[in-house]
Scaffold this motif. Sequence first.
Motif, PDB file in Angstrom:
ATOM      1  N   GLN A 105       0.828  -1.214   0.000  1.00  0.00           N
ATOM      2  CA  GLN A 105       0.000   0.000   0.000  1.00  0.00           C
ATOM      3  C   GLN A 105       0.864   1.267   0.000  1.00  0.00           C
ATOM      4  OE1 GLN A 105      -3.665  -0.356   2.346  1.00  0.00           O
ATOM      5  NE2 GLN A 105      -2.765  -2.202   3.233  1.00  0.00           N
ATOM      6  N   ARG A 106       0.186   2.409   0.045  1.00  0.00           N
ATOM      7  CA  ARG A 106       0.902   3.692   0.044  1.00  0.00           C
ATOM      8  C   ARG A 106       0.955   4.252   1.456  1.00  0.00           C
ATOM      9  NH1 ARG A 106       0.733   4.479  -5.386  1.00  0.00           N
ATOM     10  NH2 ARG A 106       1.833   6.462  -5.498  1.00  0.00           N
ATOM     11  N   VAL A 107       2.162   4.507   1.904  1.00  0.00           N
ATOM     12  CA  VAL A 107       2.358   5.063   3.239  1.00  0.00           C
ATOM     13  C   VAL A 107       2.845   6.504   3.090  1.00  0.00           C
ATOM     14  CG1 VAL A 107       3.654   4.865   5.392  1.00  0.00           C
ATOM     15  CG2 VAL A 107       2.932   2.795   4.178  1.00  0.00           C
ATOM     16  N   ALA A 108       2.150   7.421   3.754  1.00  0.00           N
ATOM     17  CA  ALA A 108       2.558   8.822   3.687  1.00  0.00           C
ATOM     18  C   ALA A 108       3.593   9.103   4.779  1.00  0.00           C
ATOM     19  CB  ALA A 108       1.353   9.725   3.886  1.00  0.00           C
ATOM     20  N   VAL A 109       4.699   9.724   4.389  1.00  0.00           N
ATOM     21  CA  VAL A 109       5.708  10.137   5.363  1.00  0.00           C
ATOM     22  C   VAL A 109       5.489  11.630   5.616  1.00  0.00           C
ATOM     23  CG1 VAL A 109       8.160  10.280   5.874  1.00  0.00           C
ATOM     24  CG2 VAL A 109       7.301   8.440   4.412  1.00  0.00           C
ATOM     25  N   VAL A 110       5.177  11.967   6.854  1.00  0.00           N
ATOM     26  CA  VAL A 110       4.837  13.350   7.191  1.00  0.00           C
ATOM     27  C   VAL A 110       6.041  14.266   6.952  1.00  0.00           C
ATOM     28  CG1 VAL A 110       4.262  14.898   9.090  1.00  0.00           C
ATOM     29  CG2 VAL A 110       3.041  12.728   8.826  1.00  0.00           C
ATOM     30  N   GLU A 111       5.831  15.269   6.119  1.00  0.00           N
ATOM     31  CA  GLU A 111       6.928  16.193   5.806  1.00  0.00           C
ATOM     32  C   GLU A 111       6.689  17.505   6.550  1.00  0.00           C
ATOM     33  OE1 GLU A 111       7.441  16.858   1.635  1.00  0.00           O
ATOM     34  OE2 GLU A 111       9.109  18.242   1.937  1.00  0.00           O
ATOM     35  N   LEU A 112       7.611  17.838   7.418  1.00  0.00           N
ATOM     36  CA  LEU A 112       7.545  19.122   8.127  1.00  0.00           C
ATOM     37  C   LEU A 112       8.967  19.639   8.304  1.00  0.00           C
ATOM     38  CD1 LEU A 112       8.515  18.044  11.016  1.00  0.00           C
ATOM     39  CD2 LEU A 112       6.104  17.689  11.481  1.00  0.00           C
ATOM     40  N   GLU A 113       9.069  20.927   8.677  1.00  0.00           N
ATOM     41  CA  GLU A 113      10.377  21.586   8.619  1.00  0.00           C
ATOM     42  C   GLU A 113      11.188  21.426   9.894  1.00  0.00           C
ATOM     43  OE1 GLU A 113       7.522  23.288   8.027  1.00  0.00           O
ATOM     44  OE2 GLU A 113       7.545  23.379   5.847  1.00  0.00           O
ATOM     45  N   ARG A 114      11.345  20.210  10.362  1.00  0.00           N
ATOM     46  CA  ARG A 114      12.232  20.053  11.512  1.00  0.00           C
ATOM     47  C   ARG A 114      13.647  19.728  11.037  1.00  0.00           C
ATOM     48  NH1 ARG A 114      11.582  19.452  16.635  1.00  0.00           N
ATOM     49  NH2 ARG A 114      12.987  17.666  16.738  1.00  0.00           N
ATOM     50  N   ASP A 115      14.643  20.287  11.769  1.00  0.00           N
ATOM     51  CA  ASP A 115      16.035  20.106  11.359  1.00  0.00           C
ATOM     52  C   ASP A 115      16.453  18.643  11.322  1.00  0.00           C
ATOM     53  OD1 ASP A 115      16.451  22.753  11.004  1.00  0.00           O
ATOM     54  OD2 ASP A 115      18.219  22.883  12.298  1.00  0.00           O
ATOM     55  N   ASP A 116      15.888  17.829  12.243  1.00  0.00           N
ATOM     56  CA  ASP A 116      16.356  16.439  12.319  1.00  0.00           C
ATOM     57  C   ASP A 116      15.504  15.495  11.473  1.00  0.00           C
ATOM     58  OD1 ASP A 116      14.024  16.375  13.718  1.00  0.00           O
ATOM     59  OD2 ASP A 116      14.881  15.667  15.602  1.00  0.00           O
ATOM     60  N   TRP A 117      14.832  16.018  10.497  1.00  0.00           N
ATOM     61  CA  TRP A 117      13.867  15.198   9.753  1.00  0.00           C
ATOM     62  C   TRP A 117      13.852  15.620   8.303  1.00  0.00           C
ATOM     63  CZ3 TRP A 117      11.325  10.890  10.625  1.00  0.00           C
ATOM     64  CH2 TRP A 117      10.164  10.589   9.910  1.00  0.00           C
ATOM     65  N   ASP A 118      14.031  14.685   7.391  1.00  0.00           N
ATOM     66  CA  ASP A 118      13.954  15.013   5.974  1.00  0.00           C
ATOM     67  C   ASP A 118      13.071  13.974   5.296  1.00  0.00           C
ATOM     68  OD1 ASP A 118      14.281  15.413   3.265  1.00  0.00           O
ATOM     69  OD2 ASP A 118      16.361  16.065   3.469  1.00  0.00           O
ATOM     70  N   ALA A 119      11.774  14.251   5.265  1.00  0.00           N
ATOM     71  CA  ALA A 119      10.792  13.266   4.786  1.00  0.00           C
ATOM     72  C   ALA A 119      11.077  12.829   3.347  1.00  0.00           C
ATOM     73  CB  ALA A 119       9.390  13.845   4.889  1.00  0.00           C
ATOM     74  N   ARG A 120      11.561  13.781   2.543  1.00  0.00           N
ATOM     75  CA  ARG A 120      11.766  13.469   1.136  1.00  0.00           C
ATOM     76  C   ARG A 120      12.832  12.380   0.958  1.00  0.00           C
ATOM     77  NH1 ARG A 120      14.618  15.208  -3.136  1.00  0.00           N
ATOM     78  NH2 ARG A 120      16.045  16.287  -1.724  1.00  0.00           N
ATOM     79  N   LEU A 121      13.986  12.592   1.607  1.00  0.00           N
ATOM     80  CA  LEU A 121      15.060  11.600   1.475  1.00  0.00           C
ATOM     81  C   LEU A 121      14.714  10.306   2.206  1.00  0.00           C
ATOM     82  CD1 LEU A 121      18.404  13.624   1.706  1.00  0.00           C
ATOM     83  CD2 LEU A 121      17.187  12.789  -0.304  1.00  0.00           C
TER      84      LEU A 121
END
Lengths: 562, 388
Positions: B106-122
């Motif tokens: 299935q399709r899982v959404a990775v929450v993208e938000l502007e936190r320094d320790d998080w890069d949803a795209r990569l």
Amino acid sequence: MARELEVDPNGRALDCDVIVIGGGVNGVGVARDASLRGMKVALFERNDIAFGASGNSSGMIHGGPRYLTYDPAVTHSSCLDSGHIQHIAPHLLFRIPFLMPIFKSGPLMSRIALTGYDAFFDLYDAYQPLKAGKPHVRLSADEIRALEPGLVGGAAGGVTFDEWGIDGARLCIANAVDARERGAEIRVHCTVTEILRREDGSAYGVRFRDRVSGETGTRSARLLVNATGAWAPITASLGGLASTAARIRPGKGIHVFLDRRLTNYAVIAHAIDGRQVFLLPWQNMSVLGTTDDDYYGDLDQVVATTDEVSYLFQAVEHVFPAVRSARAIGTWGGVRPTLYAWGPNEDQLSREHQVVDHREHGADGLYSMIGGKLASYRLFAEEMTDILAKRLGNTQARRSHVAPLPGGDEQVDPMQLVVQGGMEAVTATRLEYRHGGRSLRVLERMQQKPREAAVVCSCEPVTEAEIRYVVEHELAQDVNDVARRTRLGLGACGGMRCALRCGRIVADATGRSPEAGQRMALDFLVHGARRRSAAVGPAQARQEALTLAALAAELGSGSDIP
Amino acid sequence: MNIAVVGAGVAGTAAAHELARQGARPTVFHAQAGSSALYSGALDFEAWDRVHELSPVTPELARFCAALGAWELGPAAAQIATLEGNLRPTRGRDRALLDLQPLAGQRVAVVELERDDWDARLLARSYSASAWAKRTETVFEPVRVRALEHHFERRISSYDFAAAHDAPQRTAFLLTALKISGVSPAAWLCGPWLGVERAVASELSAALGVPVGETTSAPGGAAGARFESARDRLLGQIALVERARVLRIEPRGRGYRLETEAGEAGEFASVVLATGGVAAGGIALERSFERRGGAGFRLSFAAPVSIAVDGEISEGVSSLASPDFVERGLSVLLAVGIAASPAGAALGAPGLFVAGDALAERPRAALFAAQSGVIAAQGALAHARGKE
């Protein structure tokens, strides 16, 4: 210029004027100077820029007070050149005031010693204006205690003197980038496998292999420079020369770095064998250095040993006892390419440099740069380039002492980066230190892509924009390269929090798979752990255990670090 | 029956629970956060890639997990996403971690938000490129979610960000942000942000009708904080808790006398040592460069036990000659511990039992620690009963 220098043995025109082998400070210095004078240059570096002694030195551009008594001309030229480097790369230099406490038995001996040092540094003061240094100060016992309360008691007095610190790797990168922007071809992770020679013995080119892509090829040039430091004899043998044609006496030196600045002054101490060692406040940490021992091991795998680390700590413990409980977070190991001599003790070896013209070994057109030190790299490169210019009939003026290095042409106030980029002050200050005026280019990235303002390594700190910048503009290809340029992952956590993230970013920026990014991050972590092993103490041991457990939770048993 | 447990990480808590279950009321001594507070939220018996078959879960261990309330031990292994972009199996997990196993294909959404320790795209790219995702044709996509309420939330620690969601209005804010994102994925994958005290992940899942869960935590993140919170609740019900550092354990009469920094702490028929390894500070490295050879590993408290590494028991008490990490490798740091029998009985000290990372040569994994706590408790109980 001899006619046969114009073509290769098949009669084809040569690719460039000069091939430089080696991306240490001497190699990039020559590549830059020759490019400044309009020569067409190609440089090949087997590992990364500043991989060897240049990136693992004590990080100082000193004025050479040790030569003062027997060769004041060397002190004069060292101080003069220190002033030049300050002029072309002001952002990379930072002041390191030294403190030399005098410990002698008896008030009379102390007074004699103190008067002697005072007189000596009076002489040195005459050269300080050349490098914007401050005159020395003679201090009483009370003054010394007030300046550095952590010093052991019993000093009869002491003197201060002024030197400049520098990030050796950044200096090399700046030279390489400048050469490249002036038309030089700079290839890193690309090893020379053979020096090509004509039937008459003259050298005309190299065969190379890119150690990342596996690509092989040849490049031809009118003149070749072997600037491979401790690797010089090996490089000479790639041209069929005896390794003694470019002989050096390899001297391993190590440094230990601690997690913070313990002192405001660099403190000089004496080791168990009487050698001078020091505790140096350097950027945002402290550095203990250095050792000097003949070295015959693998030059690609130089790491500090437990004995060397103990030797340094033991020495500094005598004058600054608190170093015992300080947290060591890593070591540097490098091999000095000292001029060859049989007999003298390592410390007595000359730090001078010389150019070997291999015409005397039948290889016309090939030169080796032997010896030298970080502080005099520009002079040495200029001497070498003068020889090349003469052979090539190039009459352009010397400019490497006046033309600014990248980032050295423009002053940037870190507060401007804070206001315009939303960076925290410490992030901005560190960024400005490394890039000078070019920190504005990193800022520009952040303004275009706010995501890139994310701080990836919070110890140093390093932003994603800077990682991408050094990949795109400073020849970085993997996490180790990024760390060399930005000091990412070299703080107290040893990259536990940032190495894998950096790997993903580098992989993304270079079009490689996430898995490749993870591999290069692991490679960095393994290298880092090897370099830290010799210095691990109580506080760092907990961090190391935690890092290993965290990596195992992430990656399973495949993360085992030797 | 007087039994002490020293240390309240996973191993100590499991030991205390087992003792209480069998009718004892243990005294638990603990002072500082250990490595359990730094775990990732994944529960393994050993390095996860070495486990080819499902490790058996004893009924006692299952009861402990149920009592703790923060952990999920399903009938089969779960598949989780790590903070570093990997997918991996795990035997159990912190309840807030998203189990991907039921989401295969299935399709899982990775929450993208502007936190320094998080890069949803990569991260999404990295998850999608993993072998499991390719085999099961599971797709991970970054989805922009306006989940930051204040600019400063970009840079606060992930623990602080998780704790902020304990406030019900903050959970509602996140719920709204997910709802108005405009996509309806099969599941939402967040970073380790979903509360410390409250079960924010299950609240959101219930409200949205699709699973919402976390990746693993970095050391010092939400998963460790949730364990500590659940631990404090449980120990409050079943044990006497002394928040003091134990300095000395010595034989006295038929058992052991304990001394803490606050003074005399009583006598106990048997003692469970769950004091952690090097990472937790239970075992310290001492190093003096002037007296090389005279220092090394030692216990951070005095006890009549021996330290062992690589199967070698050190001479003397609680010490080991200075290790050379260049020669031995840093992995020694994970192997050093108190010498004990497979049943956790400390060698040469009847009545002392060892659990968790304090054990020499045992995996530094949370589920193993819990299991070893149960075993040590059973030994301690049998020993104490034998004395009566």
